[in-house]
Design an enzyme around this catalytic site. Structure first.
Site, mmCIF file in Angstrom:
data_model
loop_
_atom_site.group_PDB
_atom_site.id
_atom_site.type_symbol
_atom_site.label_atom_id
_atom_site.label_comp_id
_atom_site.label_asym_id
_atom_site.label_seq_id
_atom_site.Cartn_x
_atom_site.Cartn_y
_atom_site.Cartn_z
ATOM 1 N N SER A 1 0.867 -1.195 0.000
ATOM 2 C CA SER A 1 0.000 0.000 0.000
ATOM 3 C C SER A 1 0.892 1.231 0.000
ATOM 4 O O SER A 1 2.044 1.170 0.470
ATOM 5 C CB SER A 1 -0.866 -0.004 1.266
ATOM 6 O OG SER A 1 -1.476 1.244 1.457
ATOM 7 N N TYR B 1 -1.533 -0.916 10.661
ATOM 8 C CA TYR B 1 -1.717 -1.118 9.210
ATOM 9 C C TYR B 1 -0.494 -0.619 8.444
ATOM 10 O O TYR B 1 0.084 -1.353 7.642
ATOM 11 C CB TYR B 1 -2.976 -0.390 8.737
ATOM 12 C CG TYR B 1 -3.297 -0.633 7.276
ATOM 13 C CD1 TYR B 1 -3.924 -1.800 6.870
ATOM 14 C CD2 TYR B 1 -2.973 0.312 6.306
ATOM 15 C CE1 TYR B 1 -4.220 -2.036 5.532
ATOM 16 C CE2 TYR B 1 -3.262 0.091 4.970
ATOM 17 C CZ TYR B 1 -3.889 -1.086 4.584
ATOM 18 O OH TYR B 1 -4.156 -1.306 3.251
HETATM 19 N N1 NAD Z 1 -8.749 -0.652 -0.811
HETATM 20 C C1 NAD Z 1 -7.686 0.125 -0.690
HETATM 21 O O1 NAD Z 1 -7.749 1.365 -0.722
HETATM 22 C C2 NAD Z 1 -6.332 -0.517 -0.526
HETATM 23 C C3 NAD Z 1 -5.196 0.284 -0.719
HETATM 24 C C4 NAD Z 1 -3.936 -0.290 -0.572
HETATM 25 C C5 NAD Z 1 -3.824 -1.628 -0.247
HETATM 26 N N2 NAD Z 1 -4.942 -2.383 -0.053
HETATM 27 C C6 NAD Z 1 -4.759 -3.781 0.304
HETATM 28 O O2 NAD Z 1 -5.429 -4.594 -0.621
HETATM 29 C C7 NAD Z 1 -5.653 -5.875 -0.033
HETATM 30 C C8 NAD Z 1 -7.064 -6.316 -0.360
HETATM 31 O O3 NAD Z 1 -7.973 -5.454 0.276
HETATM 32 P P1 NAD Z 1 -9.272 -4.869 -0.446
HETATM 33 O O4 NAD Z 1 -9.079 -3.422 -0.570
HETATM 34 O O5 NAD Z 1 -9.582 -5.651 -1.658
HETATM 35 O O6 NAD Z 1 -10.357 -5.096 0.693
HETATM 36 P P2 NAD Z 1 -11.579 -6.115 0.818
HETATM 37 O O7 NAD Z 1 -12.035 -5.986 2.214
HETATM 38 O O8 NAD Z 1 -12.557 -5.880 -0.274
HETATM 39 O O9 NAD Z 1 -10.916 -7.543 0.571
HETATM 40 C C9 NAD Z 1 -10.140 -8.192 1.534
HETATM 41 C C10 NAD Z 1 -10.500 -9.681 1.504
HETATM 42 O O10 NAD Z 1 -9.634 -10.344 2.438
HETATM 43 C C11 NAD Z 1 -10.415 -11.301 3.147
HETATM 44 N N3 NAD Z 1 -9.825 -11.588 4.447
HETATM 45 C C12 NAD Z 1 -9.801 -10.786 5.536
HETATM 46 N N4 NAD Z 1 -9.235 -11.422 6.570
HETATM 47 C C13 NAD Z 1 -8.888 -12.655 6.129
HETATM 48 C C14 NAD Z 1 -8.276 -13.785 6.733
HETATM 49 N N5 NAD Z 1 -7.926 -13.773 8.025
HETATM 50 N N6 NAD Z 1 -8.063 -14.883 5.972
HETATM 51 C C15 NAD Z 1 -8.438 -14.923 4.671
HETATM 52 N N7 NAD Z 1 -9.038 -13.881 4.049
HETATM 53 C C16 NAD Z 1 -9.260 -12.768 4.768
HETATM 54 C C17 NAD Z 1 -11.789 -10.631 3.291
HETATM 55 O O11 NAD Z 1 -12.808 -11.578 3.585
HETATM 56 C C18 NAD Z 1 -11.944 -9.951 1.939
HETATM 57 O O12 NAD Z 1 -12.604 -10.778 1.001
HETATM 58 C C19 NAD Z 1 -5.356 -5.710 1.449
HETATM 59 O O13 NAD Z 1 -4.081 -6.252 1.738
HETATM 60 C C20 NAD Z 1 -5.339 -4.208 1.632
HETATM 61 O O14 NAD Z 1 -4.519 -3.807 2.708
HETATM 62 C C21 NAD Z 1 -6.189 -1.856 -0.198
#
Ligand code: NAD
Length: 243
Positions: free
Chosen positions: A144, A157
Site C-alpha cells: 500500500s 496497518y
Molecule cells: N482498498 C484500498 O484502498 C487498498 C489500498 C492499498 C492496499 N490495499 C490492500 O489490498 C488488499 C485487499 O484489500 P481490499 O481493498 O480488496 O479489501 P476487501 O475488504 O474488499 O478484501 C479483503 C478480503 O480479504 C479477506 N480476508 C480478511 N481477513 C482474512 C483472513 N484472516 N483470511 C483470509 N481472508 C481474509 C476478506 O474476507 C476480503 O474478502 C489488502 O491487503 C489491503 O490492505 C487496499
C-alpha cells in the site's frame, strides 16, 4: 511470465482487489486459480466467475491469520494444481475504529498476522515449493502507499505494509538464484470494503483524489507477471488528483 496455462493462488479473493486479480488471471488463460478467503459465500460467487472466464477454480476457505493454516493451504494448493506458478498474497484488514491508541490489542495483532505474517509465510512457502520443482515463479504481495508514511489512526496497518515492502525487497536475489520474482504492489485508495469511507481522517484525501477501482490494481498485477524485469521492488498505483 505468460499467464496462459499457469496455476495461480490468490488470498483475499472473495472481494475487492483479490476478486479482481482472480478474474484477471482467469481472463488471461490461467489453468487453475486457487481462490482463498474466510468468506465462503463470496468465494462461491468468484468461483462461478472464474469458471465462466475459462479457468478451473479451486475454493479454499482459510483464515490466513493462523500460520499453520497458511502452510497447509500452500501444500494442498500445490498438490491440487500440480504446481503453483503465480501467487498473489493479498488478504488484508485495517484495524478500524476505535482508532489508535484505543485500538483493541487483539485487533492490532490481527492486522500484523493477516497483512504481514501470512504474506511472509505465504512467500516463504511458495519459494520452497517452486524451488523443489526447479520452477520459475512470480509472487505478488499487496502492499500500500501506507508503507511510505506514518498513519496516526492505524499505525499497525502502515507498519504491516512497511514490513511487506522490506520483506519483498529482501527477496531481490531470488530472481538470479532461482528465477523466482517477488514484487510488491502499492495501491493508493481503492473502492473496496476495507476503506472506511466515512472516517473523518480520510475525508480530505477522498475529496482530493479520484478513487481507484479493483480492476486498476489487477492490471498492475498483470504488469508484474508479464514483465520479467520487475522483482525485489514495488510498483505504486497512485490516485489521480480529482477535477
Ligand atoms: N482498498 C484500498 O484502498 C487498498 C489500498 C492499498 C492496499 N490495499 C490492500 O489490498 C488488499 C485487499 O484489500 P481490499 O481493498 O480488496 O479489501 P476487501 O475488504 O474488499 O478484501 C479483503 C478480503 O480479504 C479477506 N480476508 C480478511 N481477513 C482474512 C483472513 N484472516 N483470511 C483470509 N481472508 C481474509 C476478506 O474476507 C476480503 O474478502 C489488502 O491487503 C489491503 O490492505 C487496499
Amino acid at each position: 511470465m505468460e499467464i496462459k496455462g499457469k496455476n495461480a493462488l490468490v488470498t483475499g479473493a472473495g472481494a475487492g482487489i483479490g476478486e479482481a486479480s482472480a478474474l484477471m488471471l482467469a481472463e488471461n488463460g490461467a489453468a487453475k486459480v486457487v481462490i482463498v478467503d474466510i468468506d465462503e459465500g463470496n468465494l462461491k460467487k468468484v468461483a462461478d466467475a472464474v469458471r465462466a472466464a475459462g479457468s478451473e477454480p479451486i475454493i479454499k476457505v482459510c483464515d490466513v491469520s493462523v500460520t499453520d493454516n497458511v502452510v497447509q493451504l500452500f501444500e494442498e494448493a500445490e498438490a491440487e494444481t500440480g504446481g503453483l506458478d503465480i501467487v498473489h498474497n493479498n488478504a488484508g484488514i485495517m484495524a478500524g475504529e476505535p482508532f489508535f491508541p484505543d485500538t483493541p490489542m487483539g485487533k492490532m495483532i490481527a492486522v500484523i498476522q493477516i497483512n504481514l505474517l501470512a504474506m511472509m509465510v505465504g512467500t516463504r512457502k511458495s519459494i520452497e515449493l517452486m524451488r523443489a520443482r526447479s520452477a520459475a515463479g512470480v509472487i505478488i504481495n499487496t502492499c500500500s502507499v501506507a508503507a511510505f508514511s506514518p498513519m496516526a489512526a492505524d499505525p499497525a496497518y502502515s507498519t504491516s505494509k512497511a514490513g511487506i515492502l522490506n520483506f519483498t525487497q529482501s527477496c531481490e536475489p531470488l530472481k538470479e538464484a532461482f528465477n523466482i520474482r517477488v514484487m510488491a504492489i502499492c495501491p493508493g485508495i481503492v473502492d473496496t470494503a476495507i476503506v472506511p469511507l466515512d472516517a473523518e481522517w480520510l475525508k480530505p484525501a477522498l475529496e482530493a483524489v479520484k478513487i481507484l477501482e479493483p480492476k486498476d490494481i489487477a492490471d498492475a498485477v498483470k504488469t508484474v507477471i508479464d514483465d520479467e524485469s520487475l522483482y525485489g521492488d514495488q510498483i505504486t498505483i497512485n490516485n489521480e488528483m480529482a477535477g
